[in-house]
Motif scaffolding. Structure first.
Motif, PDB file in Angstrom:
ATOM      1  N   GLY A  28       0.931  -1.327  -0.118  1.00  0.00           N
ATOM      2  CA  GLY A  28       0.015  -0.243  -0.149  1.00  0.00           C
ATOM      3  C   GLY A  28       0.762   1.345   0.054  1.00  0.00           C
ATOM      4  O   GLY A  28       0.603   2.217  -0.795  1.00  0.00           O
ATOM      5  N   TRP A  29       1.783   1.318   0.931  1.00  0.00           N
ATOM      6  CA  TRP A  29       3.368   2.459   0.584  1.00  0.00           C
ATOM      7  C   TRP A  29       3.509   2.485  -0.623  1.00  0.00           C
ATOM      8  O   TRP A  29       3.369   3.562  -1.145  1.00  0.00           O
ATOM      9  CB  TRP A  29       3.755   2.281   1.716  1.00  0.00           C
ATOM     10  N   ALA A  30       3.925   1.546  -1.613  1.00  0.00           N
ATOM     11  CA  ALA A  30       4.318   1.565  -2.711  1.00  0.00           C
ATOM     12  C   ALA A  30       3.444   2.037  -3.055  1.00  0.00           C
ATOM     13  O   ALA A  30       3.841   3.170  -4.508  1.00  0.00           O
ATOM     14  CB  ALA A  30       4.658  -0.041  -3.125  1.00  0.00           C
ATOM     15  N   VAL A  31       2.275   1.349  -3.580  1.00  0.00           N
ATOM     16  CA  VAL A  31       1.582   2.419  -4.611  1.00  0.00           C
ATOM     17  C   VAL A  31       0.993   3.368  -4.334  1.00  0.00           C
ATOM     18  O   VAL A  31       1.174   4.567  -4.970  1.00  0.00           O
ATOM     19  CB  VAL A  31       0.243   1.199  -4.445  1.00  0.00           C
ATOM     20  N   TRP A  32       1.162   3.976  -2.833  1.00  0.00           N
ATOM     21  CA  TRP A  32       0.559   5.201  -2.935  1.00  0.00           C
ATOM     22  C   TRP A  32       1.857   6.048  -3.319  1.00  0.00           C
ATOM     23  O   TRP A  32       1.663   6.737  -3.517  1.00  0.00           O
ATOM     24  CB  TRP A  32       1.159   5.505  -0.999  1.00  0.00           C
ATOM     25  N   TRP A  33       2.945   5.539  -2.532  1.00  0.00           N
ATOM     26  CA  TRP A  33       4.446   6.225  -3.334  1.00  0.00           C
ATOM     27  C   TRP A  33       4.402   6.583  -4.455  1.00  0.00           C
ATOM     28  O   TRP A  33       4.702   7.678  -5.205  1.00  0.00           O
ATOM     29  CB  TRP A  33       5.648   5.929  -2.869  1.00  0.00           C
ATOM     30  N   TYR A  37       4.042   9.788  -7.038  1.00  0.00           N
ATOM     31  CA  TYR A  37       5.444  10.160  -7.692  1.00  0.00           C
ATOM     32  C   TYR A  37       4.905  10.982  -8.885  1.00  0.00           C
ATOM     33  O   TYR A  37       4.951  11.927  -9.788  1.00  0.00           O
ATOM     34  CB  TYR A  37       5.997   9.592  -7.946  1.00  0.00           C
ATOM     35  N   LEU A  38       3.667  10.124  -9.997  1.00  0.00           N
ATOM     36  CA  LEU A  38       3.074   9.485 -11.017  1.00  0.00           C
ATOM     37  C   LEU A  38       2.347  11.268 -11.250  1.00  0.00           C
ATOM     38  O   LEU A  38       2.221  12.013 -12.408  1.00  0.00           O
ATOM     39  CB  LEU A  38       2.161   8.347 -11.625  1.00  0.00           C
ATOM     40  N   ARG A  39       1.325  11.745 -10.135  1.00  0.00           N
ATOM     41  CA  ARG A  39       0.485  12.509 -10.281  1.00  0.00           C
ATOM     42  C   ARG A  39       1.615  13.906 -10.432  1.00  0.00           C
ATOM     43  O   ARG A  39       0.790  14.827 -10.472  1.00  0.00           O
ATOM     44  CB  ARG A  39      -0.257  12.492  -9.242  1.00  0.00           C
ATOM     45  N   ALA A  42       6.806  17.490 -13.536  1.00  0.00           N
ATOM     46  CA  ALA A  42       8.129  17.348 -13.723  1.00  0.00           C
ATOM     47  C   ALA A  42       8.581  17.524 -12.962  1.00  0.00           C
ATOM     48  O   ALA A  42      10.110  17.445 -12.515  1.00  0.00           O
ATOM     49  CB  ALA A  42       8.514  17.665 -15.401  1.00  0.00           C
ATOM     50  N   MET A  43       8.197  18.884 -12.632  1.00  0.00           N
ATOM     51  CA  MET A  43       9.642  19.336 -11.649  1.00  0.00           C
ATOM     52  C   MET A  43       9.846  19.127 -10.403  1.00  0.00           C
ATOM     53  O   MET A  43      10.810  18.992  -9.980  1.00  0.00           O
ATOM     54  CB  MET A  43       9.421  21.076 -11.051  1.00  0.00           C
ATOM     55  N   THR A  44       7.938  19.106  -9.522  1.00  0.00           N
ATOM     56  CA  THR A  44       8.170  18.093  -8.619  1.00  0.00           C
ATOM     57  C   THR A  44       9.120  16.723  -8.322  1.00  0.00           C
ATOM     58  O   THR A  44       9.021  15.876  -7.358  1.00  0.00           O
ATOM     59  CB  THR A  44       6.506  17.694  -7.629  1.00  0.00           C
ATOM     60  N   ARG A  45       8.892  15.917  -9.178  1.00  0.00           N
ATOM     61  CA  ARG A  45       9.260  14.712  -9.665  1.00  0.00           C
ATOM     62  C   ARG A  45      10.791  14.454  -9.382  1.00  0.00           C
ATOM     63  O   ARG A  45      11.538  13.635  -8.761  1.00  0.00           O
ATOM     64  CB  ARG A  45       8.580  13.843 -10.937  1.00  0.00           C
ATOM     65  N   GLN A  46      11.498  15.863 -10.225  1.00  0.00           N
ATOM     66  CA  GLN A  46      13.146  16.226 -10.138  1.00  0.00           C
ATOM     67  C   GLN A  46      13.121  16.211  -8.227  1.00  0.00           C
ATOM     68  O   GLN A  46      14.624  15.192  -7.878  1.00  0.00           O
ATOM     69  CB  GLN A  46      13.480  16.620 -10.793  1.00  0.00           C
ATOM     70  N   SER A  47      12.744  16.699  -7.811  1.00  0.00           N
ATOM     71  CA  SER A  47      12.985  17.101  -6.354  1.00  0.00           C
ATOM     72  C   SER A  47      13.057  15.907  -5.269  1.00  0.00           C
ATOM     73  O   SER A  47      13.049  15.323  -4.650  1.00  0.00           O
ATOM     74  CB  SER A  47      11.871  17.457  -5.765  1.00  0.00           C
TER      75      SER A  47
END
Length: 471
Positions: A28-33, A37-39, A42-47
């Motif tokens: 569940g934690w992995a799915v939430w993470w 991440y997917l939502r 692009a800038m936040t993904r880098q962070s």
């Protein structure tokens, strides 16, 4: 015979269920993470990826930067376990680190250790920036025994922002939210007990938008009333404040005589308030009880202030009259700035260059809060921010002339040493007009409000004594 292995079998029987629950929690934690991440943009993904690298590499990086401590005293458990009599190896302690992220980079909170505190983290900041691939890193004290390490991968000053006013009554009447600093952290200035603010900068770099935000955020409060002298226009329907006139109890353009009448009216208000503050509010300073509907904070905006104070040269009657009006305007505004603080008067002066010929030094030097957008000369930067700006070349507004920095200002922040640069947001004209219309009914002349409170007693006040009182 009773089976002695029954308890053990029970434990074994429950083991698969426990494992399944643990795996479910991890899944569940992995799915939430992954979803988060997917939502993300692009800038936040880098962070997010940057934050993961910071966490994983911290235990190795900290000792390399001397951000660890050696504990030579063995623990009680280690002492009991030492049966061979050999010396116990000292422990290397690494500060605990919790890392979060935003679009611009990471925010880490570290627990201090003996000999590893704020000073050591600040010395290591340049090396942390290199290791974490950040443009800059700042370290501040969050609370005793804890520091906050802010690392920005991208420069927040280079990204224009917008502010959407809500129309809600502000929680704190005299707090001016300015924008974000070079670490993308919110910056505000507390204007309680502040008599004056100066805002300087080249045309088109954000002075009016800065004031626009203050109006948009403060207008919903009936405990604030506004007046304006706009030296760029001749009539109320012109210029940047045309929509705001309906939320102002007074407005004048570039006519020096009309401005003189407004300043004189406000000085009379200041005198009446100084003479009656104890009898009406029961205190010496309005700020002891705060602004209210009947005794509001009065904000006077003087835009293009040099218009009203410029020294006119000439011997013809018209020029002499203008020179006399300018000199009296300066004297009246000086009265407001020097004596109006304790009775709730705030003067905001904006100009391109806040040199002595634009804003007289006896007014400018009494204003404790100063901001400057881009400037062309070192002289203008010093006039706006003081001599100390020479010691902070990175924050000097002469470096803000690039169009990328439209909306960026330098200021001497109240809560930290030196100067900081802030990105002020743009407020759309339509949003400002919306707030002005919604709050127009709150407009009232503070002098009329005082008359309503005092009634016939207003005429009995001795206003001459207050001229020598510095608020």
């Amino acid at each position: 015979m009773k089976n002695q292995n029954a308890p053990a079998e029970g434990v074994v029987g429950h083991t698969p269920l426990t494992v399944v629950l643990v795996l479910a929690v991890i899944a569940g934690w992995a799915v939430w993470w992954v979803v988060r991440y997917l939502r993300a943009d692009a800038m936040t993904r880098q962070s997010i990826r940057q934050a993961v690298r910071v966490r994983w590499g911290w235990k190795r990086l900290a000792p390399m930067l001397k951000l660890s401590a050696t504990d030579k005293t063995p623990t009680a458990l280690a002492t009991l376990a030492n049966t061979n009599g050999k010396p116990i190896k000292p422990r290397v302690l690494i500060p605990a680190l919790k890392v979060t992220h935003d679009a611009f980079g990471v925010i880490a909170r570290a627990q201090c250790l003996p000999s590893v505190g704020l000073e050591q983290f600040q010395k290591a900041a340049p090396h942390l920036a290199d290791a974490w691939r950040c443009t800059r890193v700042a370290v501040t004290q969050d609370q005793p025994g804890q520091v906050v390490i802010r690392g920005v991968r991208l420069d927040p000053l280079k990204f224009p922002t917008e502010h959407l006013p809500t129309g809600d009554v502000p929680d704190e009447t005299a707090r001016w939210d300015l924008g974000v600093d070079e670490y993308a952290q919110p910056v505000s200035v507390n204007l309680t007990q502040v008599p004056g603010v100066t805002v300087a900068g080249l045309p088109g770099f954000g002075k009016t938008s800065l004031v626009n935000r203050l109006l948009s955020d403060w207008a919903p409060s009936s405990a604030v009333q506004f007046a304006c002298a706009d030296g760029k226009v001749s009539a109320a329907y012109e210029g940047d404040y045309a929509d705001w006139v309906q939320r102002m109890f007074a407005f004048v353009g570039d006519d020096l005589e009309e401005a003189n009448k407004l300043f004189r009216h406000l000085v009379e208000l200041r005198r009446a308030r100084s003479a009656s503050v104890r009898s009406v509010l029961g205190v010496k300073s309005m700020w002891d009880v705060g602004p209210s509907d009947r005794w509001p904070l009065v904000v006077l905006i003087i835009d293009e202030a040099h218009t009203y104070f410029r020294d006119h040269k000439g011997s013809d009657p018209k020029t002499k009259k203008l020179a006399a009006l300018a000199a009296e305007n300066a004297r009246l505004v000086e009265d407001l700035v020097k004596k109006g603080r304790s009775v709730g008067l705030l003067v905001i002066l904006t100009t391109q260059k806040s040199t002595g010929d634009a804003i007289p030094t006896f007014i400018r030097d009494v204003c404790p809060v100063g901001l400057s957008f881009a400037q062309k000369t070192a002289e203008a930067a010093v006039a706006a921010l003081g001599e100390e700006i020479r010691e902070w070349p990175d924050a000097n507004p002469i470096n803000l002339q690039d169009p990328t920095y439209v909306g960026v200002a330098s200021m001497n922040h109240q809560s930290q040493p030196g100067f900081t640069r802030i990105r002020t947001p743009y407020v759309a004209d339509a949003d400002a007009a919306r707030i002005a219309v919604q709050t127009a009914s709150l407009t009232a002349d503070p002098y009329a409000l005082l008359e309503a409170v005092l009634g016939p007693r207003l005429g009995d006040l001795d206003l001459t004594k207050t001229d020598t009182e510095a608020a």
